[in-house]
Every structure is written in structure tokens, then in C-alpha cells.
Scaffold this active site. Structure first.
Site, mmCIF file in Angstrom:
data_model
loop_
_atom_site.group_PDB
_atom_site.id
_atom_site.type_symbol
_atom_site.label_atom_id
_atom_site.label_comp_id
_atom_site.label_asym_id
_atom_site.label_seq_id
_atom_site.Cartn_x
_atom_site.Cartn_y
_atom_site.Cartn_z
ATOM 1 N N SER A 56 1.063 -0.882 -0.072
ATOM 2 C CA SER A 56 -0.059 0.055 0.337
ATOM 3 C C SER A 56 0.713 1.458 -0.020
ATOM 4 C CB SER A 56 -1.118 0.312 1.264
ATOM 5 O OG SER A 56 0.043 0.538 1.795
ATOM 6 N N ASP A 93 -1.290 -1.813 -4.268
ATOM 7 C CA ASP A 93 -2.274 -1.956 -3.439
ATOM 8 C C ASP A 93 -3.462 -0.484 -3.050
ATOM 9 O OD1 ASP A 93 -4.833 -3.546 -2.654
ATOM 10 O OD2 ASP A 93 -3.636 -3.274 -0.559
ATOM 11 N N GLY A 190 -10.779 -3.609 6.649
ATOM 12 C CA GLY A 190 -10.172 -4.121 8.158
ATOM 13 C C GLY A 190 -10.804 -5.031 8.708
ATOM 14 N N SER A 228 -10.630 -10.416 5.118
ATOM 15 C CA SER A 228 -10.568 -11.075 5.894
ATOM 16 C C SER A 228 -11.692 -11.550 6.206
ATOM 17 C CB SER A 228 -10.041 -9.935 6.436
ATOM 18 O OG SER A 228 -8.502 -9.943 6.763
ATOM 19 N N ASN A 268 -7.804 -10.055 -1.826
ATOM 20 C CA ASN A 268 -7.053 -9.660 -1.617
ATOM 21 C C ASN A 268 -7.118 -9.651 0.618
ATOM 22 O OD1 ASN A 268 -6.437 -7.863 -3.279
ATOM 23 N ND2 ASN A 268 -6.688 -5.989 -2.793
ATOM 24 N N ASP A 270 -5.188 -9.072 4.311
ATOM 25 C CA ASP A 270 -5.012 -7.842 5.476
ATOM 26 C C ASP A 270 -4.633 -7.972 6.357
ATOM 27 O OD1 ASP A 270 -1.974 -6.233 5.926
ATOM 28 O OD2 ASP A 270 -3.446 -4.439 5.017
HETATM 29 O O1 G3H Z 1 -7.045 -2.137 2.070
HETATM 30 C C1 G3H Z 1 -6.059 -1.563 2.622
HETATM 31 C C2 G3H Z 1 -4.655 -2.651 3.002
HETATM 32 O O2 G3H Z 1 -4.535 -3.652 4.298
HETATM 33 C C3 G3H Z 1 -3.463 -1.670 2.682
HETATM 34 O O3 G3H Z 1 -3.881 -1.047 4.211
HETATM 35 O O4 G3H Z 1 -3.180 0.937 3.576
HETATM 36 O O5 G3H Z 1 -3.116 0.327 6.225
HETATM 37 O O6 G3H Z 1 -0.746 -0.324 4.886
HETATM 38 P P1 G3H Z 1 -2.580 0.137 4.958
HETATM 39 P P1 13P Z 2 -8.757 -6.920 4.447
HETATM 40 O O1 13P Z 2 -8.608 -5.571 5.642
HETATM 41 O O2 13P Z 2 -10.348 -7.983 4.662
HETATM 42 O O3 13P Z 2 -8.072 -7.893 4.761
HETATM 43 O O4 13P Z 2 -8.811 -5.891 3.520
HETATM 44 C C1 13P Z 2 -7.077 -5.986 2.638
HETATM 45 C C2 13P Z 2 -7.297 -5.424 1.281
HETATM 46 O O5 13P Z 2 -8.403 -5.201 0.814
HETATM 47 C C3 13P Z 2 -6.241 -4.850 0.583
HETATM 48 O O6 13P Z 2 -6.718 -4.426 -0.059
HETATM 49 ZN ZN ZN Z 3 -8.116 -3.103 -0.520
#
Ligand code: G3H
Ligand code: 13P
Ligand code: ZN
Length: 323
Positions: A56, A93, A190, A228, A268, A270
């Protein structure tokens, strides 16, 4: 200019084609540090799965773009050393500007997402097309997005879903020449995806929208963000060892398994990884308060993460043995 090909990476085109034919999805796991990257590569080599390494803009700021580029190069060498040259994509991302996408392409990314989903439709098309026109001569693949997920995407947050309008997808894909499309069918980012009371069922994803999209752009790779599942045993472990995560909820894995058999070619994940790492670190620090060697808590965190990824690959995405 560094081409991703020099780093041993691939773009997503061939992977999505095979995923579509084989009815599975490619895992897209985010990473920000060495332990996350090691866990991803170990899990994917062990299961012989292709993988999309996601960065990201926040991760890029956190870890430094040069380090990230060399970590991705190192990942291809590490996979080789572990015994399987799995295909590895390095993907931006939620890219939010042409300049960011261009900069990533110039520093070795093989795939970028331009997320114009918050823009008016015509502006989303213009921005996405501009990125595609820049990316394609370098053989870099581009993901666009139509529809807005509830929750937080980097600094942008939306309270409610704006589901993807299937009547727009054909026009969007044709006019942007994008390689894959993220859609909004009820997932969100999230660990707090659904507001449900204890005992209440999580509302199912809008598979009707997905089906309609598939009908309008047959064979076109679809992406699911916010996928997730927020495993409740991991959340319980975090809370047992001093954490405080309440009212969390994620997308049930059986629904993602169903999605991965459709045109959804990229899923995806995370937040689940963040939760797994946190649980393992909390456990060590709580059971051994005198411990201060980071390897002693990051090592177990890496192991827990690896186990989580192996589970996702085998039981949710179906990408094992597809490398
Ligand atoms: O979609 C978002 C991903 O989980 C990345 O999160 O922007 O906190 O790195 P971040
Ligand atoms: P989650 O927060 O559900 O893991 O999604 C991650 C995501 O879409 C990253 O682009
Ligand atoms: Zn995303």
C-alpha cells in the site's frame, strides 16, 4: 527505470488466465516488513502457490521504496532457495494517483491498482485509462475499481457500501482497457466489517451482483478487496493476552471459497495477518515479560502468519499446486 523482469517478478495476466480456467483465486497478501514477507514466501513455496505481494502507499512510506524493491527481488531468490520458483507479482495496493502508479512502475512493480472508485464515473475512467496507457508499454498490469467498499481504504473512509453497478462494468473495462476489476459486493476493509449482535448471522455477500458482472464481462478477472475473515479464535487470543478488540467480524471463509470458484481471480487479505501477528506477539510478551529479543516474539509471529497463509491457500483460495 528498473523493470520488474530484472527482479524476477511477473505481471498478473497469465496468473489470472489460469485462475479463471482452474476456478481458484490468487492470494494477494500485504506486507510491510521482513517477517511478513518471509511468512508469505514460505507458505506459498510450501503449498506451491503463485502469489501477489501487495504494497500500500502506507507500506511504501513505512518501509521505503528502495528497500521494498530489493525485498521483492530477495523474495524471488528466497523462493528459489526454498526449492520452488513460484510466480511472484509485486503489486501497488490502492494507488490513488497517476504519479504514484508511475513511480511504482519505474521502481520495479509488475502490477498497479489505480483506485478511482471515489471519483465520479467519468473521472475514474479518465484516470484509470491514463495509468493503463502508461503501464502497458512496460507490460505492467493494472487493476481498477468500480463501487466503494465501506470502511477505510488508506486515508479515505466510507460509511456505507456503494455496490458496483453491473450496468457500468462493460463500458468501464472497454474504455479503460484495464486488466482486472475490483468490485464492491459487501466486503469491507479492516477487522470490523459487519455490525452484528451476538448470535446474529453475518449478511451474505451480494453474489447476485457478482453473477450479473460475470454475465456482462465474461472471462474478465474480478478482484475482491476486504476479504479477511477475522478468525474469532485469533481475536480471542489477542484479548486473552491483554488486547481489546470488540465486535470484530469478517467475511465467512465458505463465501470466499465460493467466490474463488467464480470470475474472482484475486482475493486481498491483510487484516487477518495483522491479527495473527498481534496474537502471537502478545502471547510471548505476556507469558515471558522479561523477553526483549525481537526474534523471540517476531519468530513465533512469523510462524503463526505462515500457518494462516497456508490455511487460506489450501482451504479458501484453492491456489495450492498452481505455481
Ligand atoms: O486496503 C488496505 C490494506 O489493508 C492496506 O492497509 O493502507 O494500512 O497499509 P494500509
Ligand atoms: P482486509 O482488511 O479485509 O484484509 O482487506 C485487505 C485489502 O483489501 C487490501 O487491499
Ligand atoms: Zn483493499
Amino acid at each position: 527505470m528498473v523493470s520488474y523482469k530484472e527482479l524476477g517478478l511477473v505481471n498478473s495476466r497469465e496468473l489470472f488466465k489460469k485462475a479463471m480456467e482452474g476456478q481458484y483465486a490468487i492470494p494477494a497478501f500485504n506486507f510491510n516488513n521482513m517477517e511478513q514477507l518471509q511468512a508469505i514466501i514460505m507458505a506459498c513455496v510450501e503449498t506451491k502457490s503463485p502469489v501477489i505481494l501487495q504494497v500500500s502507499s502506507g507500506a511504501r512510506k513505512y518501509a521505503n521504496q528502495n528497500l521494498l524493491k530489493n525485498m521483492a527481488k530477495g523474495a524471488t531468490e528466497y523462493a528459489h532457495e526454498l526449492g520452488c520458483d513460484i510466480p511472484i507479482v509485486l503489486h501497488l495496493d490502492h494507488g490513488d494517483s497517476f504519479e504514484l502508479c508511475k513511480s511504482c512502475i519505474e521502481t520495479g512493480f509488475s502490477s498497479v491498482m489505480i483506485d478511482g472508485s471515489h471519483l465520479p464515473y467519468e473521472e475514474n475512467i479518465a484516470l484509470t485509462r491514463k495509468v493503463v496507457e502508461y503501464a502497458h508499454p512496460f507490460d505492467v498490469t493494472v487493476e481498477g475499481e468500480l463501487g466503494v467498499l465501506a470502511g477505510i481504504e488508506d486515508e479515505v473512509s466510507a460509511e456505507h457500501h456503494t455496490y458496483t453497478r453491473p450496468e457500468e462494468v462493460e463500458d468501464f473495462v472497454k474504455r479503460t482497457n484495464v486488466d482486472s476489476l475490483a468490485i464492491s459486493i459487501g466486503t469491507s476493509h479492516g477487522a470490523f466489517k459487519f455490525k452484528v449482535k451476538p448470535g446474529e448471522a453475518i449478511p451474505p455477500l451480494r453474489f447476485d451482483i457478482l453473477k450479473e458482472v460475470e454475465k456482462r464481462i465474461p472471462g474478465f478477472p474480478i478482484v475482491l478487496h476486504g476479504a479477511s475473515s477475522v478468525p474469532q479464535d485469533i481475536v480471542a487470543e489477542i484479548n486473552q493476552y491483554g488486547g481489546d478488540i470488540q465486535n470484530s467480524a469478517g467475511v465467512p471463509e465458505d463465501q470466499l471459497r465460493t467466490a474463488s470458484r467464480s470470475a474472482v481471480c484475486k482475493i486481498n487479505i491483510d487484516s487477518d495477518g495483522r491479527l495473527a501477528m498481534t496474537a502471537a506477539i502478545r502471547k510471548v510478551l505476556s507469558e515471558k515479560p522479561g523477553e526483549f529479543d525481537p526474534r523471540k516474539y517476531l519468530g513465533p509471529a512469523r510462524e503463526k502468519l505462515k500457518a494462516l497463509y497456508i490455511h487460506k491457500i489450501i482451504n479458501v483460495l484453492g491456489s495450492a499446486d498452481k505455481a
